[in-house]
Design a protein around this motif. Structure first.
Motif, PDB file in Angstrom:
ATOM      1  N   ILE A 150      21.734  43.652  23.219  1.00  0.00           N
ATOM      2  CA  ILE A 150      22.064  43.179  24.565  1.00  0.00           C
ATOM      3  C   ILE A 150      23.264  42.246  24.508  1.00  0.00           C
ATOM      4  O   ILE A 150      24.177  42.332  25.351  1.00  0.00           O
ATOM      5  N   GLU A 151      23.285  41.339  23.536  1.00  0.00           N
ATOM      6  CA  GLU A 151      24.424  40.431  23.389  1.00  0.00           C
ATOM      7  C   GLU A 151      25.711  41.202  23.110  1.00  0.00           C
ATOM      8  O   GLU A 151      26.759  40.905  23.689  1.00  0.00           O
ATOM      9  N   THR A 152      25.631  42.195  22.216  1.00  0.00           N
ATOM     10  CA  THR A 152      26.814  43.009  21.907  1.00  0.00           C
ATOM     11  C   THR A 152      27.304  43.735  23.147  1.00  0.00           C
ATOM     12  O   THR A 152      28.515  43.796  23.410  1.00  0.00           O
ATOM     13  N   TRP A 153      26.372  44.288  23.910  1.00  0.00           N
ATOM     14  CA  TRP A 153      26.734  45.005  25.139  1.00  0.00           C
ATOM     15  C   TRP A 153      27.413  44.056  26.127  1.00  0.00           C
ATOM     16  O   TRP A 153      28.436  44.412  26.728  1.00  0.00           O
ATOM     17  N   LYS A 154      26.862  42.842  26.283  1.00  0.00           N
ATOM     18  CA  LYS A 154      27.467  41.872  27.196  1.00  0.00           C
ATOM     19  C   LYS A 154      28.875  41.495  26.743  1.00  0.00           C
ATOM     20  O   LYS A 154      29.791  41.365  27.572  1.00  0.00           O
ATOM     21  N   GLU A 155      29.045  41.319  25.422  1.00  0.00           N
ATOM     22  CA  GLU A 155      30.382  40.984  24.907  1.00  0.00           C
ATOM     23  C   GLU A 155      31.370  42.116  25.178  1.00  0.00           C
ATOM     24  O   GLU A 155      32.520  41.871  25.549  1.00  0.00           O
ATOM     25  N   LYS A 156      30.939  43.346  25.002  1.00  0.00           N
ATOM     26  CA  LYS A 156      31.819  44.498  25.266  1.00  0.00           C
ATOM     27  C   LYS A 156      32.170  44.571  26.751  1.00  0.00           C
ATOM     28  O   LYS A 156      33.303  44.874  27.117  1.00  0.00           O
ATOM     29  N   GLN A 157      31.192  44.302  27.616  1.00  0.00           N
ATOM     30  CA  GLN A 157      31.455  44.313  29.052  1.00  0.00           C
ATOM     31  C   GLN A 157      32.463  43.225  29.411  1.00  0.00           C
ATOM     32  O   GLN A 157      33.378  43.457  30.217  1.00  0.00           O
ATOM     33  N   GLU A 158      32.312  42.047  28.841  1.00  0.00           N
ATOM     34  CA  GLU A 158      33.225  40.934  29.113  1.00  0.00           C
ATOM     35  C   GLU A 158      34.625  41.267  28.604  1.00  0.00           C
ATOM     36  O   GLU A 158      35.624  40.993  29.283  1.00  0.00           O
ATOM     37  N   GLU A 159      34.705  41.867  27.412  1.00  0.00           N
ATOM     38  CA  GLU A 159      36.003  42.258  26.860  1.00  0.00           C
ATOM     39  C   GLU A 159      36.675  43.300  27.752  1.00  0.00           C
ATOM     40  O   GLU A 159      37.881  43.214  28.021  1.00  0.00           O
ATOM     41  N   ALA A 160      35.896  44.277  28.246  1.00  0.00           N
ATOM     42  CA  ALA A 160      36.454  45.295  29.135  1.00  0.00           C
ATOM     43  C   ALA A 160      36.954  44.653  30.437  1.00  0.00           C
ATOM     44  O   ALA A 160      38.013  45.021  30.955  1.00  0.00           O
ATOM     45  N   ARG A 161      36.211  43.678  30.961  1.00  0.00           N
ATOM     46  CA  ARG A 161      36.621  42.994  32.187  1.00  0.00           C
ATOM     47  C   ARG A 161      37.921  42.208  31.958  1.00  0.00           C
ATOM     48  O   ARG A 161      38.835  42.252  32.786  1.00  0.00           O
ATOM     49  N   ARG A 162      38.017  41.532  30.807  1.00  0.00           N
ATOM     50  CA  ARG A 162      39.233  40.782  30.501  1.00  0.00           C
ATOM     51  C   ARG A 162      40.444  41.708  30.346  1.00  0.00           C
ATOM     52  O   ARG A 162      41.543  41.393  30.825  1.00  0.00           O
ATOM     53  N   LYS A 163      40.254  42.857  29.700  1.00  0.00           N
ATOM     54  CA  LYS A 163      41.354  43.815  29.549  1.00  0.00           C
ATOM     55  C   LYS A 163      41.805  44.346  30.905  1.00  0.00           C
ATOM     56  O   LYS A 163      43.002  44.492  31.162  1.00  0.00           O
ATOM     57  N   GLU A 164      40.857  44.610  31.781  1.00  0.00           N
ATOM     58  CA  GLU A 164      41.185  45.111  33.124  1.00  0.00           C
ATOM     59  C   GLU A 164      41.972  44.054  33.902  1.00  0.00           C
ATOM     60  O   GLU A 164      42.964  44.370  34.572  1.00  0.00           O
ATOM     61  N   GLU A 165      41.540  42.792  33.814  1.00  0.00           N
ATOM     62  CA  GLU A 165      42.269  41.714  34.497  1.00  0.00           C
ATOM     63  C   GLU A 165      43.682  41.554  33.915  1.00  0.00           C
ATOM     64  O   GLU A 165      44.633  41.320  34.649  1.00  0.00           O
ATOM     65  N   HIS A 166      43.804  41.710  32.606  1.00  0.00           N
ATOM     66  CA  HIS A 166      45.114  41.604  31.971  1.00  0.00           C
ATOM     67  C   HIS A 166      46.031  42.731  32.444  1.00  0.00           C
ATOM     68  O   HIS A 166      47.218  42.498  32.725  1.00  0.00           O
ATOM     69  N   LYS A 167      45.477  43.941  32.550  1.00  0.00           N
ATOM     70  CA  LYS A 167      46.274  45.070  33.045  1.00  0.00           C
ATOM     71  C   LYS A 167      46.735  44.815  34.475  1.00  0.00           C
ATOM     72  O   LYS A 167      47.878  45.096  34.836  1.00  0.00           O
TER      73      LYS A 167
ATOM     74  N   SER B 213      47.242  41.956  35.858  1.00  0.00           N
ATOM     75  CA  SER B 213      48.238  40.884  35.877  1.00  0.00           C
ATOM     76  C   SER B 213      49.620  41.399  35.459  1.00  0.00           C
ATOM     77  O   SER B 213      50.636  40.808  35.810  1.00  0.00           O
ATOM     78  N   LEU B 214      49.679  42.501  34.727  1.00  0.00           N
ATOM     79  CA  LEU B 214      50.952  43.058  34.287  1.00  0.00           C
ATOM     80  C   LEU B 214      51.616  43.948  35.335  1.00  0.00           C
ATOM     81  O   LEU B 214      52.781  44.300  35.196  1.00  0.00           O
ATOM     82  N   LEU B 215      50.873  44.324  36.381  1.00  0.00           N
ATOM     83  CA  LEU B 215      51.438  45.179  37.420  1.00  0.00           C
ATOM     84  C   LEU B 215      52.529  44.428  38.189  1.00  0.00           C
ATOM     85  O   LEU B 215      52.528  43.193  38.258  1.00  0.00           O
ATOM     86  N   LEU B 216      53.445  45.198  38.781  1.00  0.00           N
ATOM     87  CA  LEU B 216      54.515  44.587  39.581  1.00  0.00           C
ATOM     88  C   LEU B 216      53.931  43.923  40.811  1.00  0.00           C
ATOM     89  O   LEU B 216      53.022  44.435  41.451  1.00  0.00           O
TER      90      LEU B 216
END
Length: 124
Positions: A93-110, A112-115
């Protein structure tokens, strides 16, 4: 050799006056015990199985029987397995939560890079 014996056995059963049933047997009271939260049979666990059969006259407990020691070992092994599997589930469960958080951070980063809109589009 097996075929004549089988044929003989079947023919004897056909000509017998006794009823022969091939259905599985159900222990008496098993359904009632399950409905009331008890073991399937009266000898799986409980005071009649777990407590000693006798004690010394001065009150000392009797030495444990082989079956009691075996059941205790089995219960301890089961408890260890439950703890191990529970910790594995918690780690999963902890690993799954970490992966979900990482995916959310990557999406937010993407995002932020948009025009960004400029000029009149910014005013809307």
């Amino acid at each position: 050799m097996a075929a004549p014996i089988r044929t003989l056995c079947c023919s004897v059963l056909r000509h017998s006056r006794r009823q022969f049933s091939t259905t599985c047997t159900v222990q008496a009271g098993e359904k009632w015990r399950k409905e009331h939260g008890l073991s399937r049979s009266g000898s799986e666990y409980g005071p009649l199985t777990d407590l000693p059969d006798w004690s010394f006259a001065d009150g000392r407990p009797a030495p444990p029987l082989k079956g009691q020691l075996r059941r205790k070992r089995e219960q301890e092994a089961l408890a260890r397995r439950i703890v191990m599997l529970s910790s594995e589930v918690d780690r999963g469960i902890e690993t799954w939560k970490e992966k979900q958080e990482e995916a959310r951070r990557k999406e937010e980063h993407k995002k932020s890079l948009l025009l960004k809109p400029k000029g009149k589009l910014l005013m809307k």
